[in-house]
Design a protein around this motif. Structure first.
Motif, PDB file in Angstrom:
ATOM      1  N   GLY A  96     -15.204   8.484  -6.037  1.00  0.00           N
ATOM      2  CA  GLY A  96     -14.525   8.704  -7.329  1.00  0.00           C
ATOM      3  C   GLY A  96     -13.373   9.702  -7.110  1.00  0.00           C
ATOM      4  N   VAL A  97     -12.323   9.763  -7.912  1.00  0.00           N
ATOM      5  CA  VAL A  97     -11.086  10.493  -7.600  1.00  0.00           C
ATOM      6  C   VAL A  97     -10.768  11.673  -8.507  1.00  0.00           C
ATOM      7  CG1 VAL A  97     -10.005   8.570  -6.410  1.00  0.00           C
ATOM      8  CG2 VAL A  97      -9.705   8.814  -8.876  1.00  0.00           C
ATOM      9  N   PRO A  98     -11.713  12.303  -9.115  1.00  0.00           N
ATOM     10  CA  PRO A  98     -11.345  13.388 -10.051  1.00  0.00           C
ATOM     11  C   PRO A  98     -10.491  14.484  -9.416  1.00  0.00           C
ATOM     12  CG  PRO A  98     -13.714  13.388  -9.586  1.00  0.00           C
ATOM     13  CD  PRO A  98     -13.159  12.151  -9.014  1.00  0.00           C
ATOM     14  N   ALA A  99     -10.625  14.695  -8.088  1.00  0.00           N
ATOM     15  CA  ALA A  99      -9.877  15.774  -7.439  1.00  0.00           C
ATOM     16  C   ALA A  99      -8.371  15.553  -7.510  1.00  0.00           C
ATOM     17  CB  ALA A  99     -10.307  15.897  -5.987  1.00  0.00           C
ATOM     18  N   ARG A 100      -7.965  14.325  -7.705  1.00  0.00           N
ATOM     19  CA  ARG A 100      -6.524  14.041  -7.715  1.00  0.00           C
ATOM     20  C   ARG A 100      -6.102  13.519  -9.085  1.00  0.00           C
ATOM     21  NH1 ARG A 100      -8.701  12.807  -2.827  1.00  0.00           N
ATOM     22  NH2 ARG A 100      -7.891  14.163  -1.185  1.00  0.00           N
ATOM     23  N   GLU A 101      -6.660  14.109 -10.108  1.00  0.00           N
ATOM     24  CA  GLU A 101      -6.444  13.605 -11.459  1.00  0.00           C
ATOM     25  C   GLU A 101      -4.979  13.692 -11.881  1.00  0.00           C
ATOM     26  OE1 GLU A 101      -9.529  14.913 -13.954  1.00  0.00           O
ATOM     27  OE2 GLU A 101      -8.853  13.675 -15.632  1.00  0.00           O
ATOM     28  N   ALA A 102      -4.303  14.753 -11.454  1.00  0.00           N
ATOM     29  CA  ALA A 102      -2.895  14.906 -11.834  1.00  0.00           C
ATOM     30  C   ALA A 102      -2.085  13.726 -11.306  1.00  0.00           C
ATOM     31  CB  ALA A 102      -2.352  16.226 -11.290  1.00  0.00           C
ATOM     32  N   ASP A 103      -2.365  13.341 -10.058  1.00  0.00           N
ATOM     33  CA  ASP A 103      -1.636  12.201  -9.489  1.00  0.00           C
ATOM     34  C   ASP A 103      -2.013  10.911 -10.213  1.00  0.00           C
ATOM     35  OD1 ASP A 103       0.071  13.142  -7.297  1.00  0.00           O
ATOM     36  OD2 ASP A 103      -1.802  13.973  -6.536  1.00  0.00           O
ATOM     37  N   LEU A 104      -3.305  10.769 -10.492  1.00  0.00           N
ATOM     38  CA  LEU A 104      -3.747   9.573 -11.195  1.00  0.00           C
ATOM     39  C   LEU A 104      -3.024   9.469 -12.546  1.00  0.00           C
ATOM     40  CD1 LEU A 104      -5.647   7.201 -11.131  1.00  0.00           C
ATOM     41  CD2 LEU A 104      -7.473   8.647 -12.023  1.00  0.00           C
ATOM     42  N   ASN A 105      -2.885  10.600 -13.231  1.00  0.00           N
ATOM     43  CA  ASN A 105      -2.224  10.588 -14.538  1.00  0.00           C
ATOM     44  C   ASN A 105      -0.749  10.212 -14.434  1.00  0.00           C
ATOM     45  OD1 ASN A 105      -4.530  11.151 -15.914  1.00  0.00           O
ATOM     46  ND2 ASN A 105      -4.257  13.389 -15.811  1.00  0.00           N
ATOM     47  N   ARG A 106      -0.099  10.619 -13.334  1.00  0.00           N
ATOM     48  CA  ARG A 106       1.316  10.219 -13.147  1.00  0.00           C
ATOM     49  C   ARG A 106       1.427   8.697 -13.163  1.00  0.00           C
ATOM     50  NH1 ARG A 106       3.883  10.663  -8.378  1.00  0.00           N
ATOM     51  NH2 ARG A 106       2.046  10.969  -7.097  1.00  0.00           N
TER      52      ARG A 106
ATOM     53  N   MET B  13       2.786   5.360 -16.153  1.00  0.00           N
ATOM     54  CA  MET B  13       3.789   4.314 -15.933  1.00  0.00           C
ATOM     55  C   MET B  13       3.616   3.160 -16.917  1.00  0.00           C
ATOM     56  SD  MET B  13       3.738   4.226 -11.762  1.00  0.00           S
ATOM     57  CE  MET B  13       4.842   2.836 -11.534  1.00  0.00           C
ATOM     58  N   GLY B  14       2.436   3.062 -17.529  1.00  0.00           N
ATOM     59  CA  GLY B  14       2.223   2.026 -18.543  1.00  0.00           C
ATOM     60  C   GLY B  14       1.941   0.647 -17.970  1.00  0.00           C
ATOM     61  N   LEU B  15       1.680   0.566 -16.690  1.00  0.00           N
ATOM     62  CA  LEU B  15       1.354  -0.735 -16.079  1.00  0.00           C
ATOM     63  C   LEU B  15      -0.165  -0.936 -16.130  1.00  0.00           C
ATOM     64  CD1 LEU B  15       3.544  -0.513 -12.852  1.00  0.00           C
ATOM     65  CD2 LEU B  15       3.836  -2.166 -14.691  1.00  0.00           C
ATOM     66  N   PRO B  16      -0.631  -2.204 -16.079  1.00  0.00           N
ATOM     67  CA  PRO B  16      -2.076  -2.400 -15.965  1.00  0.00           C
ATOM     68  C   PRO B  16      -2.571  -1.664 -14.714  1.00  0.00           C
ATOM     69  CG  PRO B  16      -0.944  -4.506 -16.248  1.00  0.00           C
ATOM     70  CD  PRO B  16       0.126  -3.472 -16.090  1.00  0.00           C
ATOM     71  N   LEU B  17      -3.688  -0.953 -14.850  1.00  0.00           N
ATOM     72  CA  LEU B  17      -4.172  -0.145 -13.724  1.00  0.00           C
ATOM     73  C   LEU B  17      -5.679  -0.301 -13.584  1.00  0.00           C
ATOM     74  CD1 LEU B  17      -3.047   3.397 -12.745  1.00  0.00           C
ATOM     75  CD2 LEU B  17      -5.482   3.003 -13.147  1.00  0.00           C
ATOM     76  N   LEU B  18      -6.095  -0.516 -12.341  1.00  0.00           N
ATOM     77  CA  LEU B  18      -7.528  -0.667 -12.052  1.00  0.00           C
ATOM     78  C   LEU B  18      -7.933   0.398 -11.042  1.00  0.00           C
ATOM     79  CD1 LEU B  18     -10.163  -2.533 -12.105  1.00  0.00           C
ATOM     80  CD2 LEU B  18      -9.176  -3.656 -10.093  1.00  0.00           C
TER      81      LEU B  18
ATOM     82  N   VAL C 224       0.856  -1.188   0.000  1.00  0.00           N
ATOM     83  CA  VAL C 224       0.000   0.000   0.000  1.00  0.00           C
ATOM     84  C   VAL C 224       0.890   1.235   0.000  1.00  0.00           C
ATOM     85  CG1 VAL C 224      -1.717   1.303   1.325  1.00  0.00           C
ATOM     86  CG2 VAL C 224      -1.801  -1.203   1.298  1.00  0.00           C
ATOM     87  N   MET C 225       0.594   2.179  -0.881  1.00  0.00           N
ATOM     88  CA  MET C 225       1.363   3.435  -0.912  1.00  0.00           C
ATOM     89  C   MET C 225       0.420   4.617  -1.077  1.00  0.00           C
ATOM     90  SD  MET C 225       4.643   2.499  -3.220  1.00  0.00           S
ATOM     91  CE  MET C 225       5.800   1.287  -2.642  1.00  0.00           C
ATOM     92  N   PRO C 226       0.759   5.762  -0.462  1.00  0.00           N
ATOM     93  CA  PRO C 226      -0.112   6.922  -0.619  1.00  0.00           C
ATOM     94  C   PRO C 226      -0.057   7.484  -2.048  1.00  0.00           C
ATOM     95  CG  PRO C 226       1.789   7.465   0.761  1.00  0.00           C
ATOM     96  CD  PRO C 226       1.890   6.013   0.439  1.00  0.00           C
ATOM     97  N   TYR C 227      -1.096   8.220  -2.433  1.00  0.00           N
ATOM     98  CA  TYR C 227      -1.171   8.726  -3.815  1.00  0.00           C
ATOM     99  C   TYR C 227      -0.080   9.755  -4.109  1.00  0.00           C
ATOM    100  CZ  TYR C 227      -3.371  13.005  -2.059  1.00  0.00           C
ATOM    101  OH  TYR C 227      -3.615  14.175  -1.404  1.00  0.00           O
ATOM    102  N   THR C 228       0.573  10.236  -3.044  1.00  0.00           N
ATOM    103  CA  THR C 228       1.640  11.229  -3.226  1.00  0.00           C
ATOM    104  C   THR C 228       2.995  10.569  -3.530  1.00  0.00           C
ATOM    105  OG1 THR C 228       1.836  11.154  -0.829  1.00  0.00           O
ATOM    106  CG2 THR C 228       0.646  13.032  -1.747  1.00  0.00           C
ATOM    107  N   THR C 229       3.056   9.237  -3.492  1.00  0.00           N
ATOM    108  CA  THR C 229       4.340   8.545  -3.668  1.00  0.00           C
ATOM    109  C   THR C 229       4.934   8.841  -5.053  1.00  0.00           C
ATOM    110  OG1 THR C 229       3.405   6.751  -2.365  1.00  0.00           O
ATOM    111  CG2 THR C 229       5.465   6.270  -3.497  1.00  0.00           C
ATOM    112  N   PRO C 230       6.224   9.186  -5.111  1.00  0.00           N
ATOM    113  CA  PRO C 230       6.842   9.392  -6.425  1.00  0.00           C
ATOM    114  C   PRO C 230       6.848   8.092  -7.238  1.00  0.00           C
ATOM    115  CG  PRO C 230       8.271  10.197  -4.654  1.00  0.00           C
ATOM    116  CD  PRO C 230       7.152   9.446  -4.000  1.00  0.00           C
ATOM    117  N   VAL C 231       6.719   8.242  -8.529  1.00  0.00           N
ATOM    118  CA  VAL C 231       6.683   7.077  -9.414  1.00  0.00           C
ATOM    119  C   VAL C 231       7.942   6.210  -9.246  1.00  0.00           C
ATOM    120  CG1 VAL C 231       6.859   6.465 -11.865  1.00  0.00           C
ATOM    121  CG2 VAL C 231       5.102   8.077 -11.100  1.00  0.00           C
ATOM    122  N   ASP C 232       9.087   6.846  -9.079  1.00  0.00           N
ATOM    123  CA  ASP C 232      10.344   6.097  -8.904  1.00  0.00           C
ATOM    124  C   ASP C 232      10.269   5.147  -7.711  1.00  0.00           C
ATOM    125  OD1 ASP C 232      11.218   7.632 -10.860  1.00  0.00           O
ATOM    126  OD2 ASP C 232      12.710   8.779  -9.696  1.00  0.00           O
TER     127      ASP C 232
END
Ligand code: XMP
Length: 424
Positions: free
Chosen positions: A59-69, A73-78, A34-42
């Motif tokens: 629903g998470v539209p408020a954090r769309e920028a983080d979701l887009n990060r 990454m190109g991994l399967p995402l749910l 488990v990691m917080p949504y603020t975690t750097p991609v690296d």
């Protein structure tokens, strides 16, 4: 720690039940973190995940920028919206996603965990020594058994008897660890030192501070003699997750990581924390697999300051003994009746109030014992357990008959909140 190659990272986009979801997915043999949504991609990439699950209460539209990060990454995402009511259904969806989209083979097992942990401990420690503070609680006991399996006599466990332990606890710990497991156990009876320092102190916070400070001093003295570069710790995954601020804001921390926080910085240990990625019930399972007895593994949670916070007011040896005896009766009757494992915590409290009563046809003027029994899932809220009246009567009559100095027993029916579980 080396882990299975098939890790799934659950990203916490503010989801209260994310730990439960992570835990449910693990039951299918899929290793989750488990990691917080603020975690750097690296940082996320370091775990080499094969898939990501975005978890939110809504629903998470408020954090769309983080979701887009993370999407980038190109991994399967749910994306999952998880509430208390749909937790099981969403966990099933998550498992299906891991198998079908991420190619998980579901091979993560606690048996493998033990083998991996043993190998990791050996690699980390080499031929050096490890010291471990054994409290008799589940986490430190399991870590002791695990480190011992890995390095045997290179481990020394330090068990400090601060005089506030439950009845027969020092004997039980010595029997299990020194006799059954044949560990190096450094047993320190520091009862007098603690009880002398606590004499006359009635303020709950002062009592806690004295117990905490004294504990560190005694442990540090013992550890210095053992001269080990490594310190074993019973840190578990929720300790870590709950000490990560969700928004980078320390006020959002549920509790600080108490295992590491307690020791003074001049003790320059390297830490060995072999169960830091396990949830509590996984730690218990590992303990069972390693052969620890149920009386240790399936115990109720017990506070660090022990009977010290269940003895209201200043502690003296005579009234402490009353509490210890009463507590042993409560536990014994609870076990006998089958109620022990149906409650989260059930215990006795010493109340420093004298009331009038009758014993053997004579007037008595003696102390009060309270009984508290609660159920909880996380100790943040707690509900009073309606123990059967007959059981309470048995406890009360035994306490009054067998514990000198007590002539009255009361039942605490306060929920948390507003009450706390412990009285001090
Ligand atoms: P409260 O009294 O805060 O307790 O409702 C919540 C849970 O925490 C346990 N507790 C402690 N555990 N050190 C611990 O390790 C402590 O100082 C401490 N104080 C309370 C308590 O038994 C309950 O499970």
């Amino acid at each position: 720690m080396k882990q299975t190659p098939e890790t799934i990272v659950l990203l916490n986009f503010v989801c209260e039940d994310i730990q439960k979801a992570a835990r449910l997915v693990r039951d299918s043999g899929i290793y989750t973190m488990v990691m917080p949504y603020t975690t750097p991609v690296d940082r996320v990439m370091q775990e080499k995940p094969v898939g990501l699950i975005v978890c939110a209460d809504q629903g998470v539209p408020a954090r769309e920028a983080d979701l887009n990060r993370f999407k980038a990454m190109g991994l399967p995402l749910l994306e999952l919206t998880i509430t208390k009511d749909n937790l099981a259904v969403q966990a099933e969806k998550a498992i299906a996603f891991c198998k079908e989209k991420c190619g998980c083979h579901c091979l993560w097992k606690l048996e493998n965990f033990i083998d991996e942990a043993v190998a990791d401990i050996r690699a980390q420690v080499g031929d050096q020594k490890v010291v471990l503070g054994l409290s008799g609680g589940v986490d430190s006991s399991v870590v002791a058994a695990l480190i011992h399996k890995a390095i045997g006599k290179q481990l020394t466990c330090v068990f400090v008897n601060h005089g506030l332990l439950r009845k027969n606890e020092p004997e039980m710990v010595q029997k299990v660890f020194a006799k059954t497991f044949d560990m190096n156990l450094c047993y320190i009876d520091a009862s007098d030192r603690f009880l002398d320092k606590l004499a006359g102190v009635s303020d709950p916070e002062k009592k806690r501070k004295i117990i905490g400070k004294e504990f560190i001093d005694v442990f540090a003295e013992a550890a210095a003699k053992i001269n080990a570069p490594f310190l074993g710790q019973g840190t578990i995954y929720p300790d870590i997750l709950e000490s990560i601020p969700m928004d980078g804001n320390p006020n959002g921390v549920i509790k600080s990581h108490h295992n590491v926080g307690g020791l003074p910085p001049d003790l320059k240990f390297k830490l060995v924390e072999p169960v830091e990625r396990l949830f509590k019930d996984e730690v218990r399972k590992v303990g069972r697999m390693l052969g620890l007895p149920s009386e240790l593994i399936d115990r109720h949670p017990f506070p660090g300051p022990s009977l010290g916070v269940r003895h209201v007011g200043a502690i003296d040896r005579v009234t402490l003994k009353m509490l210890r005896e009463a507590d042993a009766i409560v536990t014994e009757e609870l076990l006998k009746s089958g109620w022990y494992h149906k409650t989260w915590q059930t215990f006795a409290i010493f109340v420093p109030v004298k009331t009038v009563g009758m014993k053997n046809h004579a007037r008595t003027y003696e102390y009060v014992i309270a009984i508290r029994s609660i159920n909880s899932v996380d100790a943040v809220t707690a509900q009073v357990v309606r123990l059967p009246w007959e059981l309470l009567e048995t406890m009360a009559s035994r306490i009054i008959a067998e514990v000198d100095g007590v002539n009255r027993v009361v039942y605490d029916i306060t929920q948390k909140p507003p009450g706390t579980i412990e009285w001090e």
